[in-house]
Scaffold this motif. Structure first.
Motif, PDB file in Angstrom:
ATOM      1  N   GLU A 229       0.832  -1.205   0.000  1.00 39.62           N
ATOM      2  CA  GLU A 229       0.000   0.000   0.000  1.00 39.62           C
ATOM      3  C   GLU A 229       0.868   1.256   0.000  1.00 39.62           C
ATOM      4  OE1 GLU A 229      -3.276   0.448  -0.276  1.00 39.62           O
ATOM      5  OE2 GLU A 229      -3.480  -1.701  -0.584  1.00 39.62           O
ATOM      6  N   GLY A 230       0.358   2.311  -0.631  1.00 37.22           N
ATOM      7  CA  GLY A 230       1.067   3.577  -0.641  1.00 37.22           C
ATOM      8  C   GLY A 230       1.859   3.771  -1.917  1.00 37.22           C
ATOM      9  N   PHE A 231       3.140   4.057  -1.778  1.00 39.39           N
ATOM     10  CA  PHE A 231       3.980   4.411  -2.921  1.00 39.39           C
ATOM     11  C   PHE A 231       4.008   3.315  -3.971  1.00 39.39           C
ATOM     12  CE2 PHE A 231       7.997   4.437  -5.212  1.00 39.39           C
ATOM     13  CZ  PHE A 231       8.070   5.747  -5.656  1.00 39.39           C
ATOM     14  N   VAL A 232       4.191   2.056  -3.560  1.00 32.93           N
ATOM     15  CA  VAL A 232       4.303   0.962  -4.529  1.00 32.93           C
ATOM     16  C   VAL A 232       2.998   0.788  -5.289  1.00 32.93           C
ATOM     17  CG1 VAL A 232       4.808  -1.474  -4.865  1.00 32.93           C
ATOM     18  CG2 VAL A 232       6.006  -0.198  -3.078  1.00 32.93           C
ATOM     19  N   SER A 233       1.880   0.827  -4.573  1.00 33.86           N
ATOM     20  CA  SER A 233       0.584   0.677  -5.218  1.00 33.86           C
ATOM     21  C   SER A 233       0.333   1.782  -6.229  1.00 33.86           C
ATOM     22  CB  SER A 233      -0.526   0.672  -4.149  1.00 33.86           C
ATOM     23  OG  SER A 233      -1.791   0.495  -4.749  1.00 33.86           O
ATOM     24  N   ASN A 234       0.707   3.004  -5.883  1.00 37.15           N
ATOM     25  CA  ASN A 234       0.551   4.122  -6.819  1.00 37.15           C
ATOM     26  C   ASN A 234       1.467   3.962  -8.019  1.00 37.15           C
ATOM     27  OD1 ASN A 234      -1.335   5.380  -5.158  1.00 37.15           O
ATOM     28  ND2 ASN A 234       0.209   6.578  -4.071  1.00 37.15           N
ATOM     29  N   LEU A 235       2.667   3.461  -7.799  1.00 36.26           N
ATOM     30  CA  LEU A 235       3.639   3.308  -8.877  1.00 36.26           C
ATOM     31  C   LEU A 235       3.171   2.307  -9.924  1.00 36.26           C
ATOM     32  CD1 LEU A 235       6.582   3.976  -9.886  1.00 36.26           C
ATOM     33  CD2 LEU A 235       7.284   1.908  -8.671  1.00 36.26           C
ATOM     34  N   VAL A 236       2.591   1.200  -9.486  1.00 42.42           N
ATOM     35  CA  VAL A 236       2.203   0.165 -10.450  1.00 42.42           C
ATOM     36  C   VAL A 236       0.898   0.474 -11.164  1.00 42.42           C
ATOM     37  CG1 VAL A 236       3.476  -1.633  -9.245  1.00 42.42           C
ATOM     38  CG2 VAL A 236       1.062  -1.293  -8.714  1.00 42.42           C
ATOM     39  N   GLY A 237       0.212   1.560 -10.758  1.00 43.07           N
ATOM     40  CA  GLY A 237      -0.805   2.085 -11.643  1.00 43.07           C
ATOM     41  C   GLY A 237      -2.255   1.877 -11.310  1.00 43.07           C
ATOM     42  N   GLY A 238      -2.610   1.539 -10.091  1.00 39.25           N
ATOM     43  CA  GLY A 238      -4.021   1.454  -9.751  1.00 39.25           C
ATOM     44  C   GLY A 238      -4.791   0.545 -10.689  1.00 39.25           C
ATOM     45  N   GLU A 239      -5.790   1.108 -11.372  1.00 37.00           N
ATOM     46  CA  GLU A 239      -6.651   0.308 -12.240  1.00 37.00           C
ATOM     47  C   GLU A 239      -5.942  -0.153 -13.513  1.00 37.00           C
ATOM     48  OE1 GLU A 239     -10.205   2.527 -12.857  1.00 37.00           O
ATOM     49  OE2 GLU A 239     -10.921   2.232 -10.808  1.00 37.00           O
ATOM     50  N   GLU A 240      -4.778   0.431 -13.835  1.00 36.86           N
ATOM     51  CA  GLU A 240      -4.022  -0.025 -15.004  1.00 36.86           C
ATOM     52  C   GLU A 240      -3.297  -1.345 -14.731  1.00 36.86           C
ATOM     53  OE1 GLU A 240      -1.458   2.767 -16.856  1.00 36.86           O
ATOM     54  OE2 GLU A 240      -2.900   4.401 -16.747  1.00 36.86           O
ATOM     55  N   ARG A 241      -3.318  -1.789 -13.484  1.00 43.35           N
ATOM     56  CA  ARG A 241      -2.629  -3.035 -13.143  1.00 43.35           C
ATOM     57  C   ARG A 241      -3.138  -4.202 -13.964  1.00 43.35           C
ATOM     58  NH1 ARG A 241      -3.875  -3.077  -7.006  1.00 43.35           N
ATOM     59  NH2 ARG A 241      -3.414  -5.299  -7.237  1.00 43.35           N
ATOM     60  N   ALA A 242      -4.451  -4.230 -14.237  1.00 47.03           N
ATOM     61  CA  ALA A 242      -5.015  -5.349 -14.992  1.00 47.03           C
ATOM     62  C   ALA A 242      -4.415  -5.420 -16.392  1.00 47.03           C
ATOM     63  CB  ALA A 242      -6.532  -5.205 -15.077  1.00 47.03           C
ATOM     64  N   LEU A 243      -4.293  -4.263 -17.052  1.00 43.70           N
ATOM     65  CA  LEU A 243      -3.694  -4.232 -18.390  1.00 43.70           C
ATOM     66  C   LEU A 243      -2.235  -4.646 -18.340  1.00 43.70           C
ATOM     67  CD1 LEU A 243      -5.241  -0.952 -19.852  1.00 43.70           C
ATOM     68  CD2 LEU A 243      -5.839  -3.306 -20.417  1.00 43.70           C
ATOM     69  N   ARG A 244      -1.533  -4.219 -17.316  1.00 38.15           N
ATOM     70  CA  ARG A 244      -0.123  -4.574 -17.197  1.00 38.15           C
ATOM     71  C   ARG A 244       0.050  -6.067 -16.922  1.00 38.15           C
ATOM     72  NH1 ARG A 244       1.141   1.162 -14.193  1.00 38.15           N
ATOM     73  NH2 ARG A 244       1.729   2.254 -16.118  1.00 38.15           N
ATOM     74  N   LEU A 245      -0.883  -6.641 -16.196  1.00 34.94           N
ATOM     75  CA  LEU A 245      -0.846  -8.091 -15.994  1.00 34.94           C
ATOM     76  C   LEU A 245      -0.986  -8.819 -17.335  1.00 34.94           C
ATOM     77  CD1 LEU A 245      -2.966  -8.677 -12.769  1.00 34.94           C
ATOM     78  CD2 LEU A 245      -0.639  -9.516 -13.165  1.00 34.94           C
ATOM     79  N   LEU A 246      -1.866  -8.322 -18.189  1.00 32.94           N
ATOM     80  CA  LEU A 246      -2.065  -8.943 -19.498  1.00 32.94           C
ATOM     81  C   LEU A 246      -0.821  -8.836 -20.371  1.00 32.94           C
ATOM     82  CD1 LEU A 246      -5.717  -7.804 -20.368  1.00 32.94           C
ATOM     83  CD2 LEU A 246      -4.960 -10.053 -19.561  1.00 32.94           C
ATOM     84  N   SER A 247      -0.009  -7.802 -20.152  1.00 33.94           N
ATOM     85  CA  SER A 247       1.195  -7.625 -20.975  1.00 33.94           C
ATOM     86  C   SER A 247       2.302  -8.608 -20.614  1.00 33.94           C
ATOM     87  CB  SER A 247       1.719  -6.189 -20.842  1.00 33.94           C
ATOM     88  OG  SER A 247       2.312  -5.982 -19.574  1.00 33.94           O
ATOM     89  N   LEU A 248       2.154  -9.329 -19.506  1.00 38.88           N
ATOM     90  CA  LEU A 248       3.203 -10.235 -19.049  1.00 38.88           C
ATOM     91  C   LEU A 248       3.178 -11.588 -19.754  1.00 38.88           C
ATOM     92  CD1 LEU A 248       3.046  -9.635 -15.186  1.00 38.88           C
ATOM     93  CD2 LEU A 248       4.823  -8.856 -16.766  1.00 38.88           C
ATOM     94  N   ARG A 249       2.075 -11.899 -20.407  1.00 37.35           N
ATOM     95  CA  ARG A 249       1.941 -13.236 -20.982  1.00 37.35           C
ATOM     96  C   ARG A 249       1.561 -13.157 -22.449  1.00 37.35           C
ATOM     97  NH1 ARG A 249      -1.798 -16.520 -16.790  1.00 37.35           N
ATOM     98  NH2 ARG A 249      -1.322 -18.204 -18.254  1.00 37.35           N
ATOM     99  N   SER A 250       1.982 -14.155 -23.194  1.00 35.29           N
ATOM    100  CA  SER A 250       1.648 -14.202 -24.618  1.00 35.29           C
ATOM    101  C   SER A 250       0.314 -14.918 -24.823  1.00 35.29           C
ATOM    102  CB  SER A 250       2.743 -14.912 -25.405  1.00 35.29           C
ATOM    103  OG  SER A 250       2.797 -16.284 -25.062  1.00 35.29           O
ATOM    104  N   ILE A 251      -0.270 -14.700 -25.980  1.00 36.78           N
ATOM    105  CA  ILE A 251      -1.556 -15.310 -26.310  1.00 36.78           C
ATOM    106  C   ILE A 251      -1.477 -16.837 -26.270  1.00 36.78           C
ATOM    107  CG2 ILE A 251      -3.214 -15.627 -28.203  1.00 36.78           C
ATOM    108  CD1 ILE A 251      -2.606 -12.686 -28.955  1.00 36.78           C
ATOM    109  N   SER A 252      -0.330 -17.376 -26.662  1.00 36.67           N
ATOM    110  CA  SER A 252      -0.182 -18.834 -26.689  1.00 36.67           C
ATOM    111  C   SER A 252      -0.366 -19.461 -25.311  1.00 36.67           C
ATOM    112  CB  SER A 252       1.182 -19.216 -27.264  1.00 36.67           C
ATOM    113  OG  SER A 252       2.233 -18.651 -26.495  1.00 36.67           O
ATOM    114  N   ASP A 253      -0.157 -18.670 -24.243  1.00 33.83           N
ATOM    115  CA  ASP A 253      -0.320 -19.187 -22.881  1.00 33.83           C
ATOM    116  C   ASP A 253      -1.786 -19.429 -22.524  1.00 33.83           C
ATOM    117  OD1 ASP A 253       2.396 -19.040 -22.412  1.00 33.83           O
ATOM    118  OD2 ASP A 253       2.296 -17.034 -21.525  1.00 33.83           O
ATOM    119  N   LEU A 254      -2.696 -18.719 -23.192  1.00 37.56           N
ATOM    120  CA  LEU A 254      -4.090 -18.715 -22.742  1.00 37.56           C
ATOM    121  C   LEU A 254      -5.089 -19.097 -23.837  1.00 37.56           C
ATOM    122  CD1 LEU A 254      -5.083 -17.923 -19.851  1.00 37.56           C
ATOM    123  CD2 LEU A 254      -5.908 -15.794 -20.848  1.00 37.56           C
ATOM    124  N   MET A 255      -4.628 -19.283 -25.059  1.00 37.35           N
ATOM    125  CA  MET A 255      -5.570 -19.546 -26.147  1.00 37.35           C
ATOM    126  C   MET A 255      -6.253 -20.908 -25.961  1.00 37.35           C
ATOM    127  SD  MET A 255      -3.055 -20.365 -29.358  1.00 37.35           S
ATOM    128  CE  MET A 255      -1.987 -21.836 -29.383  1.00 37.35           C
TER     129      MET A 255
END
Length: 317
Positions: A229-255
């Protein structure tokens, strides 16, 4: 490979780095991230003794770095910085050859290494080797800076905002090249950045700093799912965290199998190597709840649905 124990650096009454403890495993990319003045560059410079710690220790492969002269230590560690720092009066060849010459390599060894690195970075030897830095673009200069850092075949490379001055397209292309080179060579990299997107894209482990202190260290996914909570949570982007999570994996992992969906000639397609974030963006743009997934040869190898993507990016309980 790298172990920082109770590392502290004071400038007068100000503690630039305050009792920092960090371990980086062999073959990892570790990103030090935080705002300007948080101590990340000072930490990096204590690893190659450009700055001496006020207290604490730095171990490389279990050995205290104070047991060898600073110049000897630095010749075994690659170092790349923002602004590149190439010698302007020396050619590309001579810049890359700098450390190998200091280490007493033969002319044949140096020549082979320069050829090897330019080839690795997709730069034609005849076209680039004898140019001066002033005749290179910003992206080309940064490539040569990386080549010089790799020239003596270091097991460890330190990088301080190496792509910070580049335009977004060149920056993204060089980030991809660096990741490929690191996987190919198996070197350990400690990267200083203020850009959370860069840290997520490149790092195996992210260490977040603020006010000279290490606040949290974790894998990109752990950091996004459970930020402090606090600085780290603000740094990773609040509601943008979901999009950033999606950027960690390729489509082949989930298709899923293509047979699970009613695909037709009008169904938009995407390559299996693209990220899940790319897939979601294309689904929104194409207004399609499903994408056909294609392999390297262009053939259909599966499908990816928006429902599946949204389930992965959901908030943790």
């Amino acid at each position: 490979m790298i172990e920082l124990n109770n590392l502290t650096r004071s400038f007068g009454d100000h503690k630039a780095v305050d009792n920092l403890n960090l371990k980086v495993e062999t073959g990892e990319i570790c990103a030090l991230i935080g705002t300007s003045g948080c101590g990340k560059s000072t930490t990096l410079k204590m690893i190659n003794r450009l700055i001496e710690p006020s207290s604490g220790t730095v171990l490389i492969d279990g050995e205290d770095i104070r047991n060898q002269p600073p110049e000897q230590l630095r010749r075994k560690i690659g170092y790349a910085i923002q602004g590149v720092g190439l010698f302007p009066h020396r050619s590309v060849y001579e810049n890359i050859a700098t450390v190998p010459r200091l280490l007493g390599w033969s002319s044949e060894q140096i020549d082979a290494r320069v050829h090897e690195l330019l080839d690795l970075l997709k730069m034609d030897f005849d076209s680039f080797a004898h140019r001066k830095p002033s005749r290179l673009s910003g992206g080309e200069q940064q490539r040569i800076g990386v080549a010089r850092a790799l020239a003596a075949k270091p097991d460890l490379m330190l990088m301080d905002e190496p792509f910070g001055a580049l335009d977004p397209l060149t920056r993204e292309r060089l980030q991809l090249e660096l990741k490929q080179i690191q996987k190919l060579l198996g070197i350990t990299i400690i990267l200083v950045t203020h850009d959370i997107e860069e840290a997520i894209r490149l790092a195996d482990r992210i260490a977040v700093m603020d006010g000279g202190k290490l606040l949290q260290q974790a894998t990109p996914e752990e950091l996004l799912r459970n930020p402090r909570e606090g600085f780290v949570s603000n740094l990773v982007g609040g509601e943008e965290r979901a999009l950033r999570l999606l950027s960690l994996r390729s489509i082949s992992d989930l298709m899923e199998p293509a047979e699970c969906f009613e695909l037709n000639a009008a169904t938009p397609s995407i390559e299996a190597s693209a990220t899940l974030r790319d897939a979601l963006a294309r689904q929104i743009w194409q207004q399609s709840p499903v994408l056909r997934v294609t392999g390297e040869n262009g053939d259909t190898c599966g499908a990816i649905s928006m429902e599946r993507l949204l389930s992965l990016g959901q908030r943790p309980e």
